[in-house]
Write an enzyme that holds these catalytic residues in place. Structure first.
Site, mmCIF file in Angstrom:
data_model
loop_
_atom_site.group_PDB
_atom_site.id
_atom_site.type_symbol
_atom_site.label_atom_id
_atom_site.label_comp_id
_atom_site.label_asym_id
_atom_site.label_seq_id
_atom_site.Cartn_x
_atom_site.Cartn_y
_atom_site.Cartn_z
ATOM 1 N N HIS A 256 2.339 -4.738 2.293
ATOM 2 C CA HIS A 256 1.978 -3.203 1.234
ATOM 3 C C HIS A 256 2.928 -3.380 0.688
ATOM 4 O O HIS A 256 4.853 -3.021 1.228
ATOM 5 C CB HIS A 256 2.778 -2.418 3.500
ATOM 6 C CG HIS A 256 2.665 -1.118 2.807
ATOM 7 N ND1 HIS A 256 1.153 -0.194 1.887
ATOM 8 C CD2 HIS A 256 3.192 -0.074 2.836
ATOM 9 C CE1 HIS A 256 2.399 0.761 1.686
ATOM 10 N NE2 HIS A 256 3.477 1.020 2.159
ATOM 11 N N TYR B 248 3.074 12.818 4.036
ATOM 12 C CA TYR B 248 3.857 12.581 4.937
ATOM 13 C C TYR B 248 3.209 13.266 5.961
ATOM 14 O O TYR B 248 3.189 14.093 6.472
ATOM 15 C CB TYR B 248 4.500 11.528 5.213
ATOM 16 C CG TYR B 248 4.532 10.456 4.149
ATOM 17 C CD1 TYR B 248 4.325 8.993 4.775
ATOM 18 C CD2 TYR B 248 4.902 10.815 2.982
ATOM 19 C CE1 TYR B 248 3.871 7.895 4.288
ATOM 20 C CE2 TYR B 248 5.374 9.499 1.811
ATOM 21 C CZ TYR B 248 4.747 8.052 2.762
ATOM 22 O OH TYR B 248 4.959 6.994 1.704
#
Length: 582
Positions: A394, A210
């Site tokens: 999501h 990330y």
């Protein structure tokens, strides 16, 4: 990194469509290349009752096309056609296994045109959205998995279709009825193009990264509206970008402009808390165009100008030496539209307290947005309702279906969005056909259905794609101060676990370790006991608001109570034409 281009148009700005320049039998508003080589092109138009398709395939043999709930050949609703000696052959079929499809008794796909030309084979056909045939798939506003195949030779007859081979077949997810379309033109507007990219980042050789990149947006000279955004890629890196999220943060931080580091583990010093989800995009999605009467406010006195982009790199093969400059392109205009768009995240808090048992084919996780949160937000702006215009679901690899549910005065209303064929590799904002009114006192719920039949241990909520999430990103107007409205079950109260530093750990004493050893997960009776206990555990409901005090803090609210499905009257959809006919 940013690129800022201001263009004053003397005429109009035409927003491009895919596959321009390809000749078709009529103008099609939608198009898609189904394979990597560009050998199979799909075009389509739709109305309230039918979809018209046209396929153009580089072959002079047979062509297959269909719809499948899982992207496989079986089960599937398919058509097969070819042109031989000037005659067009075309049949509606369905699959009963991974072999030659069976001809339907009811022929519900209708041929409009067929030919061979310099490109290859062209077939144009039409089908009703719902045919009432049990061998046909309904075409709706959710994710549809299109399957395709072709062969270089025509069959000798209708009963002798040769195997197409592994290289001439495939699947692609698409929303055939998505009403999110580019405007024909954006007339006489000053359109500012703003690119926010990773800045030539060296992607680590590990499975999940990330990356967080900071951006202090320049002074725009006043309030603007963002009217569109789209992904931009470094060529060859498309497969590595799982999702991009841009969050906006309070305060100005020019000293952090272009700062970057791994999210959650290597934050630059002074990094602010960024609660507002500004833009969300995930793999498989394309451009998003805000409704013509709305825009997302940017550059005004109340709009945060410091942004952080989170890029989730998925690199399971541990490739090294990959330089990436992917990101998001925004289009901004000072010509303000009628309504300011707001964004809201609802669903299950991302944490290991989301526990999904193994050996399940359809386990449902629930994430709540309590009416207390929504009512307080509306009270703050002195409004009685908001209107949802689009949603993006999501979740990760175990998810097979998602639904955003809506409740009012003890009664469930029609779901805001229902996608029973959710695909991890195809996530985008879906514009709602009709705006959904959410009133003061309403509550929302995100439900995710997971398939864990191949897992032997429980799956936990978390950040990697091998863990899970369950969230709905919602665009709505008018904009409120609420940013996040989520929940999580107080699982630790059932297992003699004290919350602390081991919430996210893996070793002995951690929550995950406790849960892995709390049951014999291979035993269906013990899994049923877990489900019962989870249904009756207290649920923490949390929501976050803009602070408006120029600090890095946000206002936070929290409630705790047990949620029961018996607390409301379930939604019953009206009978369809097929139900009435039967």
């Amino acid at each position: 990194m940013r690129i800022f281009i201001s263009v004053l148009l003397l005429g109009t700005l035409t927003l491009t469509h895919a596959l321009q320049g390809v000749s078709t039998t009529e103008h099609f508003n939608n198009s898609l290349t189904l394979d990597r080589e560009g050998n199979y092109l799909l075009f389509w138009n739709y109305n309230t009752t039918h979809v018209t398709f046209e396929v153009r395939v580089k072959t002079r043999g047979y062509v297959g096309f269909g719809l499948s709930p899982n992207g496989n050949m079986y089960p599937a609703d398919v058509v097969v056609g070819w042109v031989k000696d000037g005659q067009v052959h075309f049949q509606d079929r369905h699959t009963t296994g991974h072999y030659t499809p069976t001809v339907d008794k009811s022929q519900d796909w209708f041929l409009l045109h067929g030919e061979e030309n310099d490109f290859g084979t062209v077939l144009k056909f039409v089908r009703k959205l719902s045919t009432c045939d049990q061998n046909d798939m309904e075409i709706n506003n959710g994710t549809q998995r299109v399957i395709y195949s072709y062969h270089h030779e025509d069959p000798a007859d209708e009963n002798s279709l040769a195997y197409h081979g592994a290289e001439r077949r495939g699947t692609k997810s698409v929303n055939l009825l998505n009403v999110n379309k580019p405007p024909e033109t954006v007339s006489f507007e000053e359109v500012k193009v703003y690119d926010f990219t990773a800045g030539n980042y060296l992607v680590p050789d590990k499975d999940t990264t990330y990356l967080c990149v900071a951006n202090q947006m320049p002074d725009l000279g006043g309030k603007h509206h963002m009217i569109e955004f789209e992904p931009i890629y470094t060529p060859g890196n498309e497969h590595m970008i799982h999702h991009l999220v841009i969050q906006r943060c309070p305060g100005k931080h020019p000293d952090l402009h272009n700062a970057k580091g791994e999210c959650f583990t290597n934050w630059p010093k002074g990094w602010p808390y960024c609660p507002e989800i500004f833009i969300g995009w995930a793999t498989g999605g394309g451009p998003y165009y805000f409704p013509p009467n709305t825009g997302y406010p940017v550059g005004g006195p109340d709009d945060y100008s410091f942004m952080v982009m989170q890029i989730h790199y998925d690199n399971p093969s541990f490739k090294s030496g990959m330089i990436d400059n992917s990101g998001i392109r925004m289009r901004l205009t000072p010509k303000l539209r009628q309504h300011d768009i707001g964004s809201l995240v609802i669903g299950h808090n991302v944490a290991p307290f989301q526990v999904i048992p193994p050996h399940e084919t359809a386990y449902v996780t629930k994430g709540y947005c309590a009416h207390q949160c929504l009512s307080e937000a509306m009270d703050g702006e002195h409004v009685d309702e908001i209107r949802a215009v689009s949603v993006m679901h999501h979740a990760h690899l175990y998810a097979s279906g998602m639904k955003t549910r809506h409740f009012r005065n003890g009664t469930e209303l029609k779901p805001i969005y229902d996608d029973p064929n959710y695909d991890f590799y195809f996530q985008e904002f879906v514009s709602l056909k009709d705006e959904v009114v959410i009133k003061r006192g309403d509550s929302l719920r995100t439900e995710c259905t997971y398939t864990t039949s191949r897992s032997t241990d429980p799956v936990f909520g978390g950040l990697t794609t091998r863990e899970e999430m369950c969230e709905t990103f919602l665009y709505y107007y008018p904009k409120l101060d609420i940013l996040v409205c989520t929940s999580f079950p107080a699982m630790w109260t059932k297992y003699n676990y004290t919350r602390g530093e081991d919430d996210w750990g893996e070793g002995p004493g951690s929550f995950k370790y406790v849960m892995k050893h709390a049951y014999d997960w291979s035993n269906s009776t013990e899994r049923s006991l877990f489900k019962l206990e989870q249904e009756n555990v207290s649920v923490y409901h949390t929501c976050s608001f803009n602070s408006h005090n120029g600090t890095n803090r946000h206002d936070h609210r929290e409630w705790e109570f047990v949620e029961h499905d018996t607390d409301y009257i379930s939604y019953v959809p009206p009978k369809s034409d097929c139900d009435i006919a039967n």
